[in-house]
Motif scaffolding. Structure first.
Motif, PDB file in Angstrom:
ATOM      1  N   ILE A   6       1.203  -1.061   0.108  1.00 24.41           N
ATOM      2  CA  ILE A   6       0.469  -0.271   0.057  1.00 24.41           C
ATOM      3  C   ILE A   6       0.887   1.507   0.215  1.00 24.41           C
ATOM      4  O   ILE A   6       1.801   0.906   0.701  1.00 24.41           O
ATOM      5  CB  ILE A   6      -0.727   0.201   1.390  1.00 24.41           C
ATOM      6  CG1 ILE A   6      -1.673  -1.294   1.315  1.00 24.41           C
ATOM      7  CG2 ILE A   6      -1.567   1.481   1.435  1.00 24.41           C
ATOM      8  CD1 ILE A   6      -2.782  -0.744   1.806  1.00 24.41           C
ATOM      9  N   ASP A   7       0.625   2.241  -0.266  1.00 23.98           N
ATOM     10  CA  ASP A   7       1.319   3.789  -0.846  1.00 23.98           C
ATOM     11  C   ASP A   7       0.448   4.484  -0.388  1.00 23.98           C
ATOM     12  O   ASP A   7      -0.992   4.686  -0.757  1.00 23.98           O
ATOM     13  CB  ASP A   7       1.177   3.843  -2.408  1.00 23.98           C
ATOM     14  CG  ASP A   7       1.361   5.220  -2.094  1.00 23.98           C
ATOM     15  OD1 ASP A   7       1.935   5.826  -1.322  1.00 23.98           O
ATOM     16  OD2 ASP A   7       1.641   5.837  -3.268  1.00 23.98           O
ATOM     17  N   THR A   8       1.078   4.979   1.082  1.00 26.69           N
ATOM     18  CA  THR A   8       0.464   5.680   1.791  1.00 26.69           C
ATOM     19  C   THR A   8       0.434   6.825   1.540  1.00 26.69           C
ATOM     20  O   THR A   8       0.372   7.647   2.535  1.00 26.69           O
ATOM     21  CB  THR A   8       0.803   5.012   3.328  1.00 26.69           C
ATOM     22  OG1 THR A   8       2.408   5.110   3.671  1.00 26.69           O
ATOM     23  CG2 THR A   8       0.217   3.223   3.710  1.00 26.69           C
ATOM     24  N   SER A   9       1.238   7.245   0.736  1.00 25.11           N
ATOM     25  CA  SER A   9       1.285   9.073   1.193  1.00 25.11           C
ATOM     26  C   SER A   9       0.077   9.410   1.008  1.00 25.11           C
ATOM     27  O   SER A   9      -0.037  10.963   0.795  1.00 25.11           O
ATOM     28  CB  SER A   9       2.715   8.783  -0.242  1.00 25.11           C
ATOM     29  OG  SER A   9       1.105   8.646  -1.808  1.00 25.11           O
ATOM     30  N   LYS A  16      -8.479   5.125   4.793  1.00 21.38           N
ATOM     31  CA  LYS A  16      -9.186   3.926   5.170  1.00 21.38           C
ATOM     32  C   LYS A  16      -8.149   2.899   5.625  1.00 21.38           C
ATOM     33  O   LYS A  16      -9.013   2.002   6.057  1.00 21.38           O
ATOM     34  CB  LYS A  16      -8.969   3.825   2.836  1.00 21.38           C
ATOM     35  CG  LYS A  16      -9.429   2.687   2.918  1.00 21.38           C
ATOM     36  CD  LYS A  16      -9.878   3.016   0.811  1.00 21.38           C
ATOM     37  CE  LYS A  16     -10.686   1.068   1.089  1.00 21.38           C
ATOM     38  NZ  LYS A  16     -12.104   1.704   0.776  1.00 21.38           N
ATOM     39  N   LEU A  17      -7.232   3.016   5.739  1.00 20.51           N
ATOM     40  CA  LEU A  17      -6.178   2.498   6.453  1.00 20.51           C
ATOM     41  C   LEU A  17      -6.543   2.593   8.072  1.00 20.51           C
ATOM     42  O   LEU A  17      -6.646   1.449   8.721  1.00 20.51           O
ATOM     43  CB  LEU A  17      -4.780   2.513   6.865  1.00 20.51           C
ATOM     44  CG  LEU A  17      -3.873   1.605   5.327  1.00 20.51           C
ATOM     45  CD1 LEU A  17      -2.716   1.934   5.125  1.00 20.51           C
ATOM     46  CD2 LEU A  17      -4.600   0.440   5.749  1.00 20.51           C
ATOM     47  N   ILE A  18      -7.228   4.244   8.304  1.00 20.03           N
ATOM     48  CA  ILE A  18      -7.681   4.016   9.856  1.00 20.03           C
ATOM     49  C   ILE A  18      -9.073   3.577  10.107  1.00 20.03           C
ATOM     50  O   ILE A  18      -9.240   2.567  11.057  1.00 20.03           O
ATOM     51  CB  ILE A  18      -7.038   5.575  10.436  1.00 20.03           C
ATOM     52  CG1 ILE A  18      -5.720   5.638  10.169  1.00 20.03           C
ATOM     53  CG2 ILE A  18      -8.176   5.768  11.480  1.00 20.03           C
ATOM     54  CD1 ILE A  18      -5.599   7.590   9.875  1.00 20.03           C
ATOM     55  N   ALA A  19     -10.062   3.441   9.159  1.00 13.57           N
ATOM     56  CA  ALA A  19     -10.878   3.449   9.173  1.00 13.57           C
ATOM     57  C   ALA A  19     -11.065   1.649   9.157  1.00 13.57           C
ATOM     58  O   ALA A  19     -11.948   1.241  10.002  1.00 13.57           O
ATOM     59  CB  ALA A  19     -11.875   3.609   7.971  1.00 13.57           C
ATOM     60  N   THR A  34       1.149   6.172   8.184  1.00 10.34           N
ATOM     61  CA  THR A  34       2.800   7.018   7.732  1.00 10.34           C
ATOM     62  C   THR A  34       3.439   6.111   8.533  1.00 10.34           C
ATOM     63  O   THR A  34       5.129   6.195   7.658  1.00 10.34           O
ATOM     64  CB  THR A  34       3.046   8.368   8.047  1.00 10.34           C
ATOM     65  OG1 THR A  34       2.964   8.222   9.336  1.00 10.34           O
ATOM     66  CG2 THR A  34       1.571   9.446   7.150  1.00 10.34           C
ATOM     67  N   GLU A  35       3.955   5.486   9.330  1.00 17.20           N
ATOM     68  CA  GLU A  35       5.024   4.352   9.867  1.00 17.20           C
ATOM     69  C   GLU A  35       4.458   2.860   9.460  1.00 17.20           C
ATOM     70  O   GLU A  35       3.675   2.303   9.086  1.00 17.20           O
ATOM     71  CB  GLU A  35       4.642   4.401  12.074  1.00 17.20           C
ATOM     72  CG  GLU A  35       4.758   5.891  12.538  1.00 17.20           C
ATOM     73  CD  GLU A  35       4.069   5.993  14.080  1.00 17.20           C
ATOM     74  OE1 GLU A  35       4.039   4.403  14.750  1.00 17.20           O
ATOM     75  OE2 GLU A  35       4.036   6.997  14.642  1.00 17.20           O
ATOM     76  N   HIS A  36       5.968   2.372   9.161  1.00 16.82           N
ATOM     77  CA  HIS A  36       6.077   1.702   9.421  1.00 16.82           C
ATOM     78  C   HIS A  36       5.475   0.956   7.636  1.00 16.82           C
ATOM     79  O   HIS A  36       5.039   2.102   7.069  1.00 16.82           O
ATOM     80  CB  HIS A  36       5.009  -0.180  10.520  1.00 16.82           C
ATOM     81  CG  HIS A  36       5.309   0.045  11.862  1.00 16.82           C
ATOM     82  ND1 HIS A  36       4.517  -0.062  12.665  1.00 16.82           N
ATOM     83  CD2 HIS A  36       6.481   1.041  11.932  1.00 16.82           C
ATOM     84  CE1 HIS A  36       4.804  -0.318  13.673  1.00 16.82           C
ATOM     85  NE2 HIS A  36       6.030   0.825  13.273  1.00 16.82           N
ATOM     86  N   ARG A  37       5.692  -0.346   7.294  1.00 18.32           N
ATOM     87  CA  ARG A  37       5.057  -0.575   6.025  1.00 18.32           C
ATOM     88  C   ARG A  37       3.427  -1.657   5.826  1.00 18.32           C
ATOM     89  O   ARG A  37       3.471  -1.901   6.863  1.00 18.32           O
ATOM     90  CB  ARG A  37       5.776  -1.069   5.186  1.00 18.32           C
ATOM     91  CG  ARG A  37       7.300  -0.911   5.222  1.00 18.32           C
ATOM     92  CD  ARG A  37       7.932  -1.616   4.144  1.00 18.32           C
ATOM     93  NE  ARG A  37       9.740  -0.743   4.007  1.00 18.32           N
ATOM     94  CZ  ARG A  37      10.731  -1.156   3.458  1.00 18.32           C
ATOM     95  NH1 ARG A  37      10.654  -2.015   2.925  1.00 18.32           N
ATOM     96  NH2 ARG A  37      11.847  -0.811   2.714  1.00 18.32           N
ATOM     97  N   TRP A  38       2.909  -1.122   4.642  1.00 22.90           N
ATOM     98  CA  TRP A  38       1.772  -1.448   4.941  1.00 22.90           C
ATOM     99  C   TRP A  38       1.330  -2.413   4.116  1.00 22.90           C
ATOM    100  O   TRP A  38       1.585  -2.130   2.458  1.00 22.90           O
ATOM    101  CB  TRP A  38       1.103  -0.678   5.084  1.00 22.90           C
ATOM    102  CG  TRP A  38       1.070   0.012   6.405  1.00 22.90           C
ATOM    103  CD1 TRP A  38       1.469   1.233   6.437  1.00 22.90           C
ATOM    104  CD2 TRP A  38       0.006  -0.430   7.716  1.00 22.90           C
ATOM    105  NE1 TRP A  38       1.311   1.410   8.067  1.00 22.90           N
ATOM    106  CE2 TRP A  38       0.115   0.709   8.539  1.00 22.90           C
ATOM    107  CE3 TRP A  38      -1.297  -0.624   7.665  1.00 22.90           C
ATOM    108  CZ2 TRP A  38      -0.155   0.424   9.950  1.00 22.90           C
ATOM    109  CZ3 TRP A  38      -2.126  -0.644   8.840  1.00 22.90           C
ATOM    110  CH2 TRP A  38      -1.241  -0.488  10.011  1.00 22.90           C
ATOM    111  N   TRP A  39       0.511  -3.241   4.156  1.00 21.34           N
ATOM    112  CA  TRP A  39       0.117  -4.267   2.410  1.00 21.34           C
ATOM    113  C   TRP A  39      -1.797  -4.472   2.969  1.00 21.34           C
ATOM    114  O   TRP A  39      -1.791  -4.382   4.135  1.00 21.34           O
ATOM    115  CB  TRP A  39       0.517  -6.026   2.529  1.00 21.34           C
ATOM    116  CG  TRP A  39       2.028  -5.341   2.530  1.00 21.34           C
ATOM    117  CD1 TRP A  39       2.643  -6.279   1.126  1.00 21.34           C
ATOM    118  CD2 TRP A  39       3.524  -5.829   3.219  1.00 21.34           C
ATOM    119  NE1 TRP A  39       3.345  -6.554   1.523  1.00 21.34           N
ATOM    120  CE2 TRP A  39       4.085  -5.450   2.653  1.00 21.34           C
ATOM    121  CE3 TRP A  39       3.522  -5.475   4.031  1.00 21.34           C
ATOM    122  CZ2 TRP A  39       5.667  -5.185   3.016  1.00 21.34           C
ATOM    123  CZ3 TRP A  39       4.604  -4.829   5.375  1.00 21.34           C
ATOM    124  CH2 TRP A  39       5.583  -4.832   4.164  1.00 21.34           C
TER     125      TRP A  39
END
Ligand SMILES: CC(C)(COP(=O)(O)OP(=O)(O)OC[C@H]1O[C@@H](n2cnc3c(N)ncnc32)[C@H](O)[C@@H]1OP(=O)(O)O)[C@@H](O)C(=O)NCCC(=O)NCCS
Length: 133
Positions: A6-9, A16-19, A34-39
Motif C-alpha cells: 500500500i502506498d500511504t502517501s 481508509k487504513l485507519i477506518a 505513515t509509520e511502518h510498511r503496509w500491505w
C-alpha cells in the motif's frame, strides 16, 4: 484475494487504513499509516484486509481482515507477504504478539512462528517469533 504493497502517501489511503483498523480492532488505537510498511488484501479493487510491518525491528505490528472476507485464508497471505519483504530487507527475525486470538495464533504457527517468553511479558499476551536467518 491478492496482497499488494500500500502506498500511504495519499490522505485518502491513510484514512481508509485507519477506518479499516477501527472496524477490525475497535479497542485498539489505530497505528498511524505513515509509520511502518503496509500491505492490502484485495478482492478486485476492494480492500478486504491490511497488515503492517516495522521494517526496523521486524515486528508484525498490525493485521485485520474485514468481516465480510474472513475465513478465506487472507491473514496467511498477509503474513507471508510481510515475511517476504522482511527477507528482502535481510531482517534476522520476525516477531508478533496476540491476545485472546486463536485464529491469529494458528496462522502464525502455520507460517512457522513459535511462542517465546520475553523479559517482561504482559499477562495473557502470547509472544511469537520466527528467525529468518
Ligand atoms: C484474525 C483475523 C485476521 C483472521 O483473518 P482470516 O483471514 O479470516 O483468517 P482465516 O481465513 O485463517 O480464518 C481464521 C478462522 O476464522 C474462521 N472463520 C471462518 N469464517 C469466518 C467468518 N465469517 N468470520 C470470522 N471467522 C471466520 C475460520 O474458519 C478460521 O478458523 P479455523 O482455522 O479453525 O478454520 C480476522 O478474523 C480479523 O481481522 N479479526 C479482527 C482483528 C484481529 O484480530 N487482528 C489480528 C490481531 S493479532
Amino acid at each position: 484475494m491478492k496482497v499488494s504493497v500500500i502506498d500511504t502517501s495519499t490522505v485518502w489511503m491513510r484514512n481508509k487504513l485507519i477506518a479499516a483498523q477501527i472496524e477490525c480492532l475497535p479497542s485498539d488505537t489505530p497505528i498511524d499509516p505513515t509509520e511502518h510498511r503496509w500491505w492490502g488484501l484485495y478482492v478486485g479493487t476492494e480492500l478486504a484486509g491490511f497488515a503492517s510491518l516495522d521494517p526496523e525491528t521486524g515486528y508484525l505490528s498490525r493485521a485485520g481482515v474485514l468481516p465480510a472476507f474472513r475465513g478465506r485464508g487472507g491473514q496467511l497471505k498477509l503474513i507471508k507477504a510481510r515475511e517476504k519483504a522482511a527477507r528482502a530487507l535481510s531482517l534476522p527475525l520476525l516477531t508478533s504478539d496476540t491476545y485472546n486470538n486463536p485464529a491469529s495464533a494458528n496462522n502464525l504457527i502455520a507460517c512457522g512462528f513459535r511462542m517465546y517468553q520475553p523479559s517482561f511479558p504482559v499477562d495473557g499476551v502470547c509472544y511469537w517469533r520466527k528467525p529468518l536467518q
